[in-house]
Motif scaffolding. Sequence first.
Motif, PDB file in Angstrom:
ATOM      1  N   THR A 196       2.123  -6.784  16.334  1.00  0.00           N
ATOM      2  CA  THR A 196       1.284  -5.631  16.661  1.00  0.00           C
ATOM      3  C   THR A 196       2.096  -4.356  16.521  1.00  0.00           C
ATOM      4  N   THR A 197       2.386  -3.981  15.284  1.00  0.00           N
ATOM      5  CA  THR A 197       3.140  -2.742  15.066  1.00  0.00           C
ATOM      6  C   THR A 197       2.164  -1.610  14.758  1.00  0.00           C
ATOM      7  N   CYS A 198       1.944  -1.323  13.480  1.00  0.00           N
ATOM      8  CA  CYS A 198       1.043  -0.209  13.176  1.00  0.00           C
ATOM      9  C   CYS A 198      -0.399  -0.705  13.090  1.00  0.00           C
ATOM     10  N   ASP A 199      -1.340   0.206  13.188  1.00  0.00           N
ATOM     11  CA  ASP A 199      -2.759  -0.148  13.154  1.00  0.00           C
ATOM     12  C   ASP A 199      -3.152  -0.795  11.830  1.00  0.00           C
ATOM     13  N   ALA A 200      -2.572  -0.281  10.740  1.00  0.00           N
ATOM     14  CA  ALA A 200      -2.939  -0.809   9.422  1.00  0.00           C
ATOM     15  C   ALA A 200      -2.624  -2.295   9.353  1.00  0.00           C
ATOM     16  N   LYS A 201      -1.422  -2.672   9.797  1.00  0.00           N
ATOM     17  CA  LYS A 201      -1.044  -4.083   9.724  1.00  0.00           C
ATOM     18  C   LYS A 201      -1.858  -4.916  10.705  1.00  0.00           C
ATOM     19  N   LYS A 202      -2.019  -4.397  11.916  1.00  0.00           N
ATOM     20  CA  LYS A 202      -2.755  -5.153  12.932  1.00  0.00           C
ATOM     21  C   LYS A 202      -4.123  -5.585  12.419  1.00  0.00           C
ATOM     22  N   LYS A 203      -4.848  -4.621  11.838  1.00  0.00           N
ATOM     23  CA  LYS A 203      -6.196  -4.954  11.389  1.00  0.00           C
ATOM     24  C   LYS A 203      -6.153  -5.798  10.113  1.00  0.00           C
ATOM     25  N   ALA A 204      -5.170  -5.540   9.264  1.00  0.00           N
ATOM     26  CA  ALA A 204      -5.063  -6.322   8.031  1.00  0.00           C
ATOM     27  C   ALA A 204      -4.785  -7.786   8.352  1.00  0.00           C
ATOM     28  N   TYR A 205      -4.052  -8.047   9.428  1.00  0.00           N
ATOM     29  CA  TYR A 205      -3.754  -9.437   9.798  1.00  0.00           C
ATOM     30  C   TYR A 205      -5.027 -10.202  10.124  1.00  0.00           C
ATOM     31  N   GLU A 206      -6.014  -9.507  10.679  1.00  0.00           N
ATOM     32  CA  GLU A 206      -7.281 -10.179  10.981  1.00  0.00           C
ATOM     33  C   GLU A 206      -7.926 -10.663   9.678  1.00  0.00           C
ATOM     34  N   ILE A 207      -7.786  -9.815   8.636  1.00  0.00           N
ATOM     35  CA  ILE A 207      -8.378 -10.188   7.339  1.00  0.00           C
ATOM     36  C   ILE A 207      -7.575 -11.324   6.691  1.00  0.00           C
ATOM     37  N   LEU A 208      -6.244 -11.218   6.757  1.00  0.00           N
ATOM     38  CA  LEU A 208      -5.393 -12.289   6.226  1.00  0.00           C
ATOM     39  C   LEU A 208      -5.716 -13.618   6.912  1.00  0.00           C
ATOM     40  N   GLY A 209      -5.993 -13.508   8.207  1.00  0.00           N
ATOM     41  CA  GLY A 209      -6.257 -14.707   9.013  1.00  0.00           C
ATOM     42  C   GLY A 209      -7.464 -15.490   8.539  1.00  0.00           C
ATOM     43  N   ASP A 233      -7.843 -16.361   5.620  1.00  0.00           N
ATOM     44  CA  ASP A 233      -7.433 -17.115   4.438  1.00  0.00           C
ATOM     45  C   ASP A 233      -6.187 -17.966   4.654  1.00  0.00           C
ATOM     46  N   VAL A 234      -5.451 -17.705   5.725  1.00  0.00           N
ATOM     47  CA  VAL A 234      -4.177 -18.378   5.913  1.00  0.00           C
ATOM     48  C   VAL A 234      -3.877 -18.423   7.420  1.00  0.00           C
ATOM     49  N   PRO A 235      -3.239 -19.501   7.904  1.00  0.00           N
ATOM     50  CA  PRO A 235      -2.927 -19.545   9.339  1.00  0.00           C
ATOM     51  C   PRO A 235      -2.021 -18.382   9.741  1.00  0.00           C
ATOM     52  N   MET A 236      -2.427 -17.670  10.780  1.00  0.00           N
ATOM     53  CA  MET A 236      -1.670 -16.501  11.237  1.00  0.00           C
ATOM     54  C   MET A 236      -1.188 -16.738  12.659  1.00  0.00           C
ATOM     55  N   TYR A 237      -0.043 -16.186  12.956  1.00  0.00           N
ATOM     56  CA  TYR A 237       0.385 -16.134  14.353  1.00  0.00           C
ATOM     57  C   TYR A 237       0.831 -14.710  14.613  1.00  0.00           C
ATOM     58  N   ILE A 238       0.342 -14.118  15.694  1.00  0.00           N
ATOM     59  CA  ILE A 238       0.665 -12.717  15.955  1.00  0.00           C
ATOM     60  C   ILE A 238       1.565 -12.591  17.172  1.00  0.00           C
ATOM     61  N   MET A 239       2.649 -11.851  17.009  1.00  0.00           N
ATOM     62  CA  MET A 239       3.507 -11.539  18.151  1.00  0.00           C
ATOM     63  C   MET A 239       3.112 -10.168  18.689  1.00  0.00           C
ATOM     64  N   ASP A 240       2.969 -10.088  19.995  1.00  0.00           N
ATOM     65  CA  ASP A 240       2.554  -8.828  20.610  1.00  0.00           C
ATOM     66  C   ASP A 240       3.783  -7.977  20.891  1.00  0.00           C
ATOM     67  N   MET A 241       3.992  -6.997  20.039  1.00  0.00           N
ATOM     68  CA  MET A 241       5.217  -6.202  20.141  1.00  0.00           C
ATOM     69  C   MET A 241       5.039  -5.037  21.102  1.00  0.00           C
ATOM     70  N   PRO A 242       6.001  -4.830  21.990  1.00  0.00           N
ATOM     71  CA  PRO A 242       5.913  -3.673  22.885  1.00  0.00           C
ATOM     72  C   PRO A 242       5.958  -2.375  22.081  1.00  0.00           C
ATOM     73  N   GLN A 243       5.517  -1.295  22.719  1.00  0.00           N
ATOM     74  CA  GLN A 243       5.568   0.000  22.044  1.00  0.00           C
ATOM     75  C   GLN A 243       6.528   0.952  22.732  1.00  0.00           C
ATOM     76  N   MET A 244       7.141   0.457  23.810  1.00  0.00           N
ATOM     77  CA  MET A 244       8.142   1.265  24.501  1.00  0.00           C
ATOM     78  C   MET A 244       9.378   0.398  24.689  1.00  0.00           C
ATOM     79  N   LYS A 245      10.426   1.005  25.214  1.00  0.00           N
ATOM     80  CA  LYS A 245      11.677   0.249  25.325  1.00  0.00           C
ATOM     81  C   LYS A 245      12.226   0.238  26.741  1.00  0.00           C
TER      82      LYS A 245
END
Lengths: 258, 424
Positions: B142-155, B157-169
């Motif tokens: 879960t980095t940028c919005d473009a990738k986050k939503k694109a992963y749903e589309i990739l999913g 067609d192919v098995p996906m696993y998503i890691m929930d990345m923090p946005q702060m440190k």
Amino acid sequence: MNYIGIDIGSTCAKTTVLDEHEQVLFQDVCPTGWSSVDTAENIRKQLVQAGFDPQENVVVATGYGRVAIPYSDKTVTEITCHCAGAVYLFGHQTMGVIDIGGQDTKIIEVAGGMVKNFMMNDKCSAGTGRFLEVMANTLSVSPDQLTVLAAGGSDTSISSLCTVFAESEVISLIGRGEKKENIAFAVVDSIVRKVASQASRMDLAGKPVCLTGGLCDSEYIRKALSKELKTDIETSEQARYAGSIGAALFAKKKGKKS
Amino acid sequence: MSDYLQMWKDLGMDVETHDALCQVLPTAFGDTFLSMENRPEGMGFYDFVVSEIHGIRPSEMIAAQKEGKKVVGTFCVYVPDEVINAAGALFSGLCGGSQFWVPGGEKYLPKNTCPLVKASIGARFDRTCPFFRIVDMIVGETTCDAKKKAYEILGEDVPMYIMDMPQMKRDIDIQKWADEIKMFAAKMEELTGNTITLEGLNDAIHVINEKRKALARLFDARKNADNIPISGLDALLVMQIAFFDDPVRCAEMANKLADELEQRNKDGVSVFPAGTKRILLTGTPLAIPNWKLHHIIETSGAAVVCEEMCTGTRYFENLVDEDNASLEDAYMALSKRYMKNNCACFTPNGGRIDDILRMAKEYNVDGVIDTNLKFCCLYDTERRSVEQAMNEAGIPFLGIETDYTDSDAEQLRTRIEAFVEMLG
Ligand code: SF4
Ligand code: SF4
């Protein structure tokens, strides 16, 4: 030995010849046309005729067609050349230079007579000579006439920055029976606002601002831009040659043929 | 690359369309790379990998799959390769770097999506990239919005696993990333049927650390103020290939190349004439075969001596603590290292500014060029603070937004040449 600067822009090619004392010996502007190679050859013939054979003088080329001049001894970008040309013309070591070109508009921050920072519109032709040209065409007037008309207009605006959309806005304004003066006003206003918004991202506060490039002849544009930038913009009759003057100065700096 | 035709067919690829790519790539590579003079000998390996880019490594991966191993695709330098390696699987970076795939991606994504994401989606759905066909699973994050939503589309067609990345440190974020890594480890165990042991994970950490050290050595050789032993283009190619090569071989080859570069520095062998301006390039990743900016810069009188990018320093800086006493410790050690990376997805991201200032010094640069892929609003927005910091430090700065097309190449050349002229 004399020094030749050739600035092949997207719409016009400008040539300046300077002598050892940096005095202008020859200046010319002609349309670039379809082929920069042909343009380069025409300029060469002209120079030979005027007694400044490129083979015997140092030539520096600039502008987007700079690589198309086979007889140049060196190329320097138009940004660096416009800076040098503006320093020559206006005499300021510190200033902002706005060059509204055919395809792009450059804003240059000059410090100590050198480029300190610059920006070019990289996304579209909004705020450029091309924008003016397209709109003038749509209004069936020349770009020069358009800026004269604009002085007599008011209270109309074009909201779209994209040249294609703006053109259809102009067409619908014509369709609505809007006065030509008012439409011309809106066109210039759009360019001026776009250029000013670009300039606002540069550090020009308190510095003299000079206008170079093809639109420098229009007193109305100078005034409108001055108003938007809240400063009295300087320009000169020779400002359209700024790039070629700068190139000629670099030719002099180079000193000899390579 | 024609020997691999059967393999590509078996992968269900669209071999006809793929042929078009196979035809343009060698020319593009030849024009940009092979025209450079005095390249290090050690680049021979990388040239070979590119010449067989859709053949040699894919066939190794397929051979591994035949032995029962799994291949996992990734899109971000926050996804820990160590865990994939410890589970006995192979990893491959998947980011697409060619305009070739962009129109395919635009069938699924809005036009105003960053070209890296569009190319990646296009490569999968158009079936024109073997790596995208080979992978058994793709790990998103879960980095940028473009990738986050694109992963749903990739999913779809192919098995996906998503890691929930923090946005702060903050500390809780570092703890959270350690937990995510642990969950990812469980997923990898499920996918491979192997158990991740402490010993296995410590070994994997060691392997990837060695790879990082080798790449860091290579970059160290680029710090030399008086000599440029390798072009930025070649260094970029090494980094791009590191994303899908075997990690042990990657380290070995990078170390060999680093030996040569160190020797070049001693002998004063440079790939550029003395006085060539040194540029630090910062910003969004340059996925293979995106060589556009490096090529323009290095044919405009300057050299790229460092990339503050995911295809650069962000890939190898900072090591993971080795010899952890428990798996929990190891996950935490991983999290700590990965969370030291400074990507614009985080807020605040002052660490990236500090990195850039530090690298500008370490690599003795004359100027900084910050670039972002078109429609990457994160890096585009962050440009303002990068520019401010450079102004304050008196480091000349140029910002560039571009995509994978060549349409702006001449404009870029003018801006970059003018920037180089400005450097004196
Ligand atoms: S730029 Fe950020 S999101 Fe993209 S690969 Fe790098 S760390 Fe991941
Ligand atoms: S470049 Fe920006 S928009 Fe593109 S994938 Fe990376 S973070 Fe996302």
